[in-house]
Scaffold this motif. Sequence first.
Motif, PDB file in Angstrom:
ATOM      1  N   GLU A   1     -57.380  -3.579  41.925  1.00  0.00           N
ATOM      2  CA  GLU A   1     -58.393  -2.527  41.996  1.00  0.00           C
ATOM      3  C   GLU A   1     -57.692  -1.183  42.117  1.00  0.00           C
ATOM      4  O   GLU A   1     -56.566  -1.097  42.581  1.00  0.00           O
ATOM      5  CB  GLU A   1     -59.361  -2.768  43.151  1.00  0.00           C
ATOM      6  N   ARG A   2     -58.403  -0.160  41.652  1.00  0.00           N
ATOM      7  CA  ARG A   2     -57.877   1.202  41.726  1.00  0.00           C
ATOM      8  C   ARG A   2     -58.600   1.954  42.813  1.00  0.00           C
ATOM      9  O   ARG A   2     -59.770   1.677  43.109  1.00  0.00           O
ATOM     10  CB  ARG A   2     -58.058   1.921  40.389  1.00  0.00           C
TER      11      ARG A   2
ATOM     12  N   ALA B   1     -54.223   7.176  40.457  1.00  0.00           N
ATOM     13  CA  ALA B   1     -54.967   6.220  41.269  1.00  0.00           C
ATOM     14  C   ALA B   1     -54.022   5.390  42.127  1.00  0.00           C
ATOM     15  O   ALA B   1     -52.876   5.150  41.770  1.00  0.00           O
ATOM     16  CB  ALA B   1     -55.790   5.303  40.375  1.00  0.00           C
ATOM     17  N   GLN B   2     -54.536   4.963  43.260  1.00  0.00           N
ATOM     18  CA  GLN B   2     -53.826   4.021  44.115  1.00  0.00           C
ATOM     19  C   GLN B   2     -54.224   2.620  43.650  1.00  0.00           C
ATOM     20  O   GLN B   2     -55.402   2.280  43.620  1.00  0.00           O
ATOM     21  CB  GLN B   2     -54.219   4.252  45.576  1.00  0.00           C
ATOM     22  N   ILE B   3     -53.263   1.819  43.264  1.00  0.00           N
ATOM     23  CA  ILE B   3     -53.528   0.499  42.707  1.00  0.00           C
ATOM     24  C   ILE B   3     -53.144  -0.547  43.736  1.00  0.00           C
ATOM     25  O   ILE B   3     -52.061  -0.489  44.316  1.00  0.00           O
ATOM     26  CB  ILE B   3     -52.717   0.294  41.407  1.00  0.00           C
ATOM     27  N   SER B   4     -54.032  -1.508  43.945  1.00  0.00           N
ATOM     28  CA  SER B   4     -53.738  -2.571  44.903  1.00  0.00           C
ATOM     29  C   SER B   4     -54.234  -3.912  44.375  1.00  0.00           C
ATOM     30  O   SER B   4     -55.076  -3.975  43.487  1.00  0.00           O
ATOM     31  CB  SER B   4     -54.366  -2.257  46.261  1.00  0.00           C
ATOM     32  N   ILE B   5     -53.699  -4.953  44.936  1.00  0.00           N
ATOM     33  CA  ILE B   5     -54.083  -6.298  44.544  1.00  0.00           C
ATOM     34  C   ILE B   5     -55.332  -6.703  45.325  1.00  0.00           C
ATOM     35  O   ILE B   5     -55.497  -6.316  46.485  1.00  0.00           O
ATOM     36  CB  ILE B   5     -52.907  -7.282  44.770  1.00  0.00           C
ATOM     37  N   THR B   6     -56.209  -7.450  44.695  1.00  0.00           N
ATOM     38  CA  THR B   6     -57.442  -7.902  45.341  1.00  0.00           C
ATOM     39  C   THR B   6     -57.208  -9.270  46.003  1.00  0.00           C
ATOM     40  O   THR B   6     -56.164  -9.899  45.808  1.00  0.00           O
ATOM     41  CB  THR B   6     -58.581  -8.050  44.323  1.00  0.00           C
ATOM     42  N   ALA B   7     -58.210  -9.725  46.721  1.00  0.00           N
ATOM     43  CA  ALA B   7     -58.136 -11.063  47.313  1.00  0.00           C
ATOM     44  C   ALA B   7     -57.990 -12.119  46.220  1.00  0.00           C
ATOM     45  O   ALA B   7     -57.233 -13.093  46.376  1.00  0.00           O
ATOM     46  CB  ALA B   7     -59.378 -11.327  48.167  1.00  0.00           C
ATOM     47  N   SER B   8     -58.673 -11.934  45.097  1.00  0.00           N
ATOM     48  CA  SER B   8     -58.539 -12.872  43.975  1.00  0.00           C
ATOM     49  C   SER B   8     -57.120 -12.855  43.418  1.00  0.00           C
ATOM     50  O   SER B   8     -56.570 -13.899  43.046  1.00  0.00           O
ATOM     51  CB  SER B   8     -59.517 -12.525  42.857  1.00  0.00           C
ATOM     52  N   GLY B   9     -56.521 -11.679  43.345  1.00  0.00           N
ATOM     53  CA  GLY B   9     -55.141 -11.562  42.887  1.00  0.00           C
ATOM     54  C   GLY B   9     -54.182 -12.266  43.832  1.00  0.00           C
ATOM     55  O   GLY B   9     -53.273 -12.979  43.405  1.00  0.00           O
ATOM     56  N   ARG B  10     -54.401 -12.093  45.130  1.00  0.00           N
ATOM     57  CA  ARG B  10     -53.553 -12.775  46.128  1.00  0.00           C
ATOM     58  C   ARG B  10     -53.729 -14.291  46.044  1.00  0.00           C
ATOM     59  O   ARG B  10     -52.766 -15.044  46.193  1.00  0.00           O
ATOM     60  CB  ARG B  10     -53.860 -12.272  47.526  1.00  0.00           C
TER      61      ARG B  10
ATOM     62  N   LYS C   1     -59.954  -5.905  34.774  1.00  0.00           N
ATOM     63  CA  LYS C   1     -61.078  -6.606  34.148  1.00  0.00           C
ATOM     64  C   LYS C   1     -61.238  -8.009  34.741  1.00  0.00           C
ATOM     65  O   LYS C   1     -62.353  -8.498  34.883  1.00  0.00           O
ATOM     66  CB  LYS C   1     -60.846  -6.684  32.634  1.00  0.00           C
ATOM     67  N   ARG C   2     -60.134  -8.626  35.112  1.00  0.00           N
ATOM     68  CA  ARG C   2     -60.164  -9.961  35.723  1.00  0.00           C
ATOM     69  C   ARG C   2     -60.346  -9.900  37.243  1.00  0.00           C
ATOM     70  O   ARG C   2     -60.320 -10.923  37.910  1.00  0.00           O
ATOM     71  CB  ARG C   2     -58.865 -10.708  35.416  1.00  0.00           C
ATOM     72  N   ALA C   3     -60.519  -8.700  37.784  1.00  0.00           N
ATOM     73  CA  ALA C   3     -60.706  -8.472  39.227  1.00  0.00           C
ATOM     74  C   ALA C   3     -59.498  -8.940  40.041  1.00  0.00           C
ATOM     75  O   ALA C   3     -59.642  -9.317  41.209  1.00  0.00           O
ATOM     76  CB  ALA C   3     -61.994  -9.123  39.721  1.00  0.00           C
TER      77      ALA C   3
END
Length: 142
Positions: free
Chosen positions: A70-71, A81-90, A65-67
């Motif tokens: 992403e799945r 689902a394959q779960i990964s961190i986004t650019a915002s998460g990094r 929800k906070r982006a």
Amino acid sequence: MALLKAREAVMGRFRPILHAHDLTEQQWRVLRALTSADGFRAGELARLSSISMPSLSRILRALEKRALIERGVEDKDLRAAQISITASGRALIALIAPHSERGYAEITAAFGDERLTTLYRLLDELATCLTDGTEPVEADEE
């Protein structure tokens, strides 16, 4: 009780910065785990972050929800689902990491590098002898 007391003393070094960024300890563990690879299935992520699947599902929804994550394509089944961190998460990790590293440095300075290394080894041995490795040991339910 001694393990809980030590955990609380250690986490006291990190909670203020996590709270300042509206993150729980569990969310931080998930984000940190996601930085170690391009993506994980939920079961792998639960194991790496020591979080039960029901708690992980709630955490993933909040982070998505906070982006911050992403799945992959399989939206209907979060476990597949394959779960990964986004650019915002990094970016959030990069923002918090210096504070986290400072906390670890303070702990190392207070306790001693050699003693801390021994403690890590002993805690790993304790966890290994008390679990069979199939289900994560939840440190703190959300």
